[in-house]
Scaffold this motif. Structure first.
Motif, mmCIF file in Angstrom:
data_model
loop_
_atom_site.group_PDB
_atom_site.id
_atom_site.type_symbol
_atom_site.label_atom_id
_atom_site.label_comp_id
_atom_site.label_asym_id
_atom_site.label_seq_id
_atom_site.Cartn_x
_atom_site.Cartn_y
_atom_site.Cartn_z
ATOM 1 N N HIS A 1 0.852 -1.182 0.000
ATOM 2 C CA HIS A 1 0.000 0.000 0.000
ATOM 3 C C HIS A 1 0.891 1.236 0.000
ATOM 4 O O HIS A 1 2.095 1.153 0.256
ATOM 5 C CB HIS A 1 -0.896 0.023 1.240
ATOM 6 C CG HIS A 1 -0.154 0.441 2.457
ATOM 7 N ND1 HIS A 1 0.716 -0.382 3.122
ATOM 8 C CD2 HIS A 1 -0.112 1.634 3.105
ATOM 9 C CE1 HIS A 1 1.244 0.279 4.135
ATOM 10 N NE2 HIS A 1 0.760 1.503 4.151
ATOM 11 N N GLU B 1 0.413 5.809 0.643
ATOM 12 C CA GLU B 1 -0.456 6.944 0.936
ATOM 13 C C GLU B 1 0.046 8.146 0.162
ATOM 14 O O GLU B 1 1.252 8.381 0.076
ATOM 15 C CB GLU B 1 -0.458 7.258 2.427
ATOM 16 C CG GLU B 1 -1.073 6.181 3.258
ATOM 17 C CD GLU B 1 -0.964 6.449 4.746
ATOM 18 O OE1 GLU B 1 -0.277 7.422 5.139
ATOM 19 O OE2 GLU B 1 -1.557 5.688 5.507
ATOM 20 N N ARG C 1 -5.279 6.474 0.494
ATOM 21 C CA ARG C 1 -4.542 5.234 0.749
ATOM 22 C C ARG C 1 -4.835 4.284 -0.413
ATOM 23 O O ARG C 1 -5.988 4.004 -0.712
ATOM 24 C CB ARG C 1 -4.972 4.627 2.076
ATOM 25 C CG ARG C 1 -4.167 3.378 2.405
ATOM 26 C CD ARG C 1 -4.470 2.867 3.783
ATOM 27 N NE ARG C 1 -3.974 3.835 4.761
ATOM 28 C CZ ARG C 1 -4.436 3.931 5.996
ATOM 29 N NH1 ARG C 1 -5.405 3.156 6.410
ATOM 30 N NH2 ARG C 1 -3.942 4.812 6.828
ATOM 31 N N ALA D 1 0.222 1.194 8.006
ATOM 32 C CA ALA D 1 -1.136 0.759 7.698
ATOM 33 C C ALA D 1 -1.173 -0.702 7.292
ATOM 34 O O ALA D 1 -2.166 -1.391 7.500
ATOM 35 C CB ALA D 1 -1.708 1.623 6.583
ATOM 36 N N TYR D 2 -0.091 -1.186 6.727
ATOM 37 C CA TYR D 2 -0.076 -2.568 6.271
ATOM 38 C C TYR D 2 -0.065 -3.556 7.429
ATOM 39 O O TYR D 2 -0.392 -4.706 7.262
ATOM 40 C CB TYR D 2 1.127 -2.801 5.362
ATOM 41 C CG TYR D 2 0.862 -3.812 4.292
ATOM 42 C CD1 TYR D 2 -0.145 -3.599 3.359
ATOM 43 C CD2 TYR D 2 1.593 -4.977 4.209
ATOM 44 C CE1 TYR D 2 -0.404 -4.522 2.376
ATOM 45 C CE2 TYR D 2 1.349 -5.910 3.222
ATOM 46 C CZ TYR D 2 0.346 -5.668 2.304
ATOM 47 O OH TYR D 2 0.096 -6.590 1.327
ATOM 48 N N THR E 1 -6.302 -2.047 8.214
ATOM 49 C CA THR E 1 -5.947 -2.341 6.829
ATOM 50 C C THR E 1 -6.615 -3.629 6.365
ATOM 51 O O THR E 1 -7.165 -3.693 5.273
ATOM 52 C CB THR E 1 -4.422 -2.454 6.674
ATOM 53 O OG1 THR E 1 -3.855 -1.226 7.058
ATOM 54 C CG2 THR E 1 -4.045 -2.765 5.241
#
Length: 126
Positions: free
Chosen positions: A10, A12, A22, A53-54, A59
């Motif tokens: 991912h 951002e 995102r 976030a991963y 997530t």
């Protein structure tokens, strides 16, 4: 065990008005092209203590909400090491950093062209 054929990550992208987009993506390991991606927008910057976030449960929830199936491979995989990172670098360097990104809607509108162009121009050159 089946050979690894996909990798994911991912990134951002922050707009000037403090909105954040995102982007989740899946790459084909063989041809290095994006085979699936999804993006969500949120207002405001993330807190300083926000972890990757991963790694966050949010997530996984977001990925499920947009229809992605969660499958986990070893952190270090010789088939895919660096591919996801190269895609993130390409998007940030060749698209986001040279474009005025006033808000999340602008980013979301540009993403399809960025992904298509990166698959056509950069997929085999990184």
């Amino acid at each position: 065990m089946a050979p690894l054929t996909h990798c994911s990550d991912h990134l951002e992208i922050h707009a000037r008005n403090r909105e954040v987009v995102r982007i989740f993506f899946v790459l084909d390991v063989c041809d290095r092209e994006v085979i699936a991606w999804s993006a969500v927008a949120q207002a405001g910057w993330l807190p300083d203590n926000y972890c990757s976030a991963y790694l966050a449960n949010d997530t996984a929830d977001t990925a499920r909400a947009v229809g992605l199936t969660l499958l986990f491979t070893p952190v270090r995989s010789p088939e895919s090491n660096g591919m996801s990172e190269a895609f993130v670098k390409t998007v940030k360097r060749d698209y986001a950093s040279i474009t005025v990104l006033s808000d999340a809607a602008t980013i979301l509108a540009l993403l399809p062209d960025w992904v298509e162009d990166s698959c056509e121009v950069h997929a085999h050159s990184e």
